[in-house]
Scaffold this active site. Structure first.
Site, PDB file in Angstrom:
ATOM      1  N   ILE A 124       1.135  -2.194  11.039  1.00 31.84           N
ATOM      2  CA  ILE A 124      -0.223  -2.605  10.687  1.00 31.84           C
ATOM      3  C   ILE A 124      -0.356  -4.092  10.976  1.00 31.84           C
ATOM      4  O   ILE A 124       0.503  -4.890  10.586  1.00 31.84           O
ATOM      5  CB  ILE A 124      -0.572  -2.265   9.226  1.00 31.84           C
ATOM      6  CG1 ILE A 124      -2.047  -2.598   8.946  1.00 31.84           C
ATOM      7  CG2 ILE A 124       0.373  -2.941   8.233  1.00 31.84           C
ATOM      8  CD1 ILE A 124      -2.585  -1.949   7.677  1.00 31.84           C
ATOM      9  N   GLU A 248       1.639  -1.112  -2.195  1.00 31.57           N
ATOM     10  CA  GLU A 248       2.329  -2.065  -1.328  1.00 31.57           C
ATOM     11  C   GLU A 248       3.105  -3.084  -2.149  1.00 31.57           C
ATOM     12  O   GLU A 248       4.286  -3.353  -1.891  1.00 31.57           O
ATOM     13  CB  GLU A 248       1.317  -2.783  -0.421  1.00 31.57           C
ATOM     14  CG  GLU A 248       1.951  -3.864   0.453  1.00 31.57           C
ATOM     15  CD  GLU A 248       0.938  -4.611   1.300  1.00 31.57           C
ATOM     16  OE1 GLU A 248       1.336  -5.602   1.936  1.00 31.57           O
ATOM     17  OE2 GLU A 248      -0.238  -4.209   1.312  1.00 31.57           O
ATOM     18  N   ARG A 249       2.454  -3.647  -3.152  1.00 33.53           N
ATOM     19  CA  ARG A 249       3.108  -4.686  -3.950  1.00 33.53           C
ATOM     20  C   ARG A 249       4.176  -4.119  -4.871  1.00 33.53           C
ATOM     21  O   ARG A 249       5.201  -4.769  -5.119  1.00 33.53           O
ATOM     22  CB  ARG A 249       2.047  -5.479  -4.714  1.00 33.53           C
ATOM     23  CG  ARG A 249       1.258  -6.364  -3.767  1.00 33.53           C
ATOM     24  CD  ARG A 249       0.048  -7.010  -4.362  1.00 33.53           C
ATOM     25  NE  ARG A 249      -0.546  -7.909  -3.359  1.00 33.53           N
ATOM     26  CZ  ARG A 249      -1.792  -8.368  -3.421  1.00 33.53           C
ATOM     27  NH1 ARG A 249      -2.586  -8.024  -4.419  1.00 33.53           N
ATOM     28  NH2 ARG A 249      -2.242  -9.185  -2.473  1.00 33.53           N
ATOM     29  N   GLN A 285      34.339 -18.579 -18.978  1.00 34.46           N
ATOM     30  CA  GLN A 285      33.164 -18.326 -19.812  1.00 34.46           C
ATOM     31  C   GLN A 285      31.873 -18.510 -19.032  1.00 34.46           C
ATOM     32  O   GLN A 285      30.915 -17.740 -19.211  1.00 34.46           O
ATOM     33  CB  GLN A 285      33.172 -19.261 -21.022  1.00 34.46           C
ATOM     34  CG  GLN A 285      32.048 -18.967 -22.018  1.00 34.46           C
ATOM     35  CD  GLN A 285      32.051 -19.930 -23.193  1.00 34.46           C
ATOM     36  OE1 GLN A 285      31.807 -21.120 -23.012  1.00 34.46           O
ATOM     37  NE2 GLN A 285      32.329 -19.418 -24.381  1.00 34.46           N
ATOM     38  N   GLN A 342      26.134 -18.418  -6.019  1.00 30.42           N
ATOM     39  CA  GLN A 342      26.879 -19.572  -6.525  1.00 30.42           C
ATOM     40  C   GLN A 342      28.251 -19.153  -7.054  1.00 30.42           C
ATOM     41  O   GLN A 342      29.241 -19.864  -6.859  1.00 30.42           O
ATOM     42  CB  GLN A 342      26.081 -20.264  -7.639  1.00 30.42           C
ATOM     43  CG  GLN A 342      26.659 -21.588  -8.098  1.00 30.42           C
ATOM     44  CD  GLN A 342      26.478 -22.705  -7.077  1.00 30.42           C
ATOM     45  OE1 GLN A 342      25.655 -22.600  -6.171  1.00 30.42           O
ATOM     46  NE2 GLN A 342      27.254 -23.765  -7.216  1.00 30.42           N
ATOM     47  N   GLY A 369       3.044  -9.667   1.489  1.00 25.02           N
ATOM     48  CA  GLY A 369       2.357  -8.823   0.517  1.00 25.02           C
ATOM     49  C   GLY A 369       1.508  -9.627  -0.459  1.00 25.02           C
ATOM     50  O   GLY A 369       1.027  -9.099  -1.460  1.00 25.02           O
TER      51      GLY A 369
END
Length: 385
Positions: A124, A248-249, A285, A342, A369
């Site tokens: 499209i 779509e979204r 941790q 990270q 979008g």
């Protein structure tokens, strides 16, 4: 957190997709990266498996399935395996609703069997070099010939996903003069065959990510298209585009959460295996806290988007709530994948590691979008602001 939206048939479908990916997709990742898209035979494979036409009517070879949950399973398995189905999402999730809603009986008979089988791939074309989110500013024109039998299309499009692969391009163009008092009027969707004289595919655009999803510039120079290729009514395209925005979204939101979950999976496995200062990265941790944060945030987005999926299946998902889903899930995915990269240290920046590809592939979800800023504008309007 336990999910309750899937039934046994979805679980069986998931295993089929997982096996297919392991056997026929994953081994070709590097090859398809080089090609810039999967080969055409791959889409015919998707057609044989019924993946392209899950929601298409059975009379055209489709699955006749109203629910979007089977498609969601496909999204999740693609993300889990770190592979790509090329322009599949645009073809099956964005374009199919337009054909089902607005195509005539003759057009459905002409296009849907090939659409479902993978013999006819679609794209499209909305975005233009000077027109992004402001679709009312589209300048591509389609002039009806004096005998009313053809449209003559002129203009240019850019950032068109699947533009290289497509056999049929749903082209949004202006069929009536621009009216500053009603900028949304006069837009139509003309289905342009890729082999039409005057239509050409320009540059295949090099992107940061989504290496197997071809994105191209398209050119229209006096392209003669049968008037019978007009989709829906002339001048009604803006309303048609708005009608399909929730699905779509939501598709983008669902993919984003699946990518965030995949990132957590990869980061957890890496942290358990990688040793630093004589002990696994997972023993620190900070690692535990980061992954706990990522898991909690992603779970929240998953609960939200699963509920939005239920609303979509019931026909109750609003434009504003779809915007909320896209904004939340794409922003969460961006944060989570960044944190997971990270934890990989320098290896997270190397493309042979799935986390690096997730990082590159996910960035665009906050742009296409409708950008995050556009989503915020829609949500604010829904709040009466």
């Amino acid at each position: 957190m336990k999910r309750t939206i899937f039934a046994q048939e979805h679980d069986e479908f998931r295993l089929m997709i997982r096996d297919f990916i392991a056997r026929d997709v994953a081994p070709h990742r590097e090859e398809w990266d080089e090609l810039g898209r999967p080969p055409r035979e791959f889409f015919r494979q998707l057609g044989k498996l019924g993946i392209l036409g899950i929601q298409a009517p059975e009379e055209f070879g489709g699955g006749g399935e109203a629910s979007f949950k089977y498609t969601t399973v496909v999204f999740e398995e693609i993300a889990r395996a770190g592979v790509s189905f090329g322009s599949y999402t645009v073809h099956s999730c964005l374009i199919l609703p337009y054909l089902l809603e607005y195509a005539t009986a003759e057009q459905r008979q002409r296009w849907l069997p090939g659409f479902v089988s993978g013999e006819i791939m679609t794209a499209i074309a909305m975005t233009e070099p000077g027109t992004g989110s402001d679709l009312a500013n589209i300048a591509t024109t389609a002039r009806l010939t004096d005998d009313g039998q053809h449209y003559i299309v002129n203009g240019a499009k850019t950032f068109i996903t699947g533009g290289v692969t497509a056999d049929l391009v749903l082209t949004v163009c202006r069929t009536a003069p621009y009216d500053p008092e009603d900028r949304r009027a006069g837009l139509s969707i003309i289905c342009v065959p890729a082999d039409a004289e005057g239509f050409s595919v320009g540059r295949k655009l090099d992107k940061i990510g989504l290496q197997q999803q071809d994105t191209a510039e398209l050119s229209y120079a006096d392209v003669r298209v049968p008037a019978a290729n007009l989709l829906g009514e002339a001048g009604k395209a803006f309303g048609y585009l708005a009608h399909n925005l929730p699905q779509e979204r939501l598709s983008i939101a669902l993919n984003s959460v699946a990518h965030a979950e995949a990132a957590i999976m990869h980061a957890t496995a890496y942290a358990r295996e990688r040793k630093v200062f004589g002990k696994p990265v997972a023993a620190f941790q900070n690692t535990k806290f980061v992954l706990a944060e990522c898991s909690t945030e992603t779970t929240g987005a998953r609960v939200f988007v699963d509920h939005a999926l239920e609303l979509l299946d019931r026909g109750e998902l609003t434009v504003a709530d779809a915007a909320r889903a896209k904004l939340l899930c794409t922003e969460v995915a961006g944060r989570v994948i960044d944190k997971c990269l990270q934890l990989h240290g320098g290896y997270g920046y190397i493309t042979e590691y799935p986390i690096a590809r997730l990082y590159a592939d996910t960035r665009v979800t906050r742009i296409y979008g409708g950008t995050s800023e556009v989503m915020k504008t829609i949500i604010a309007k829904d709040l009466g602001l």
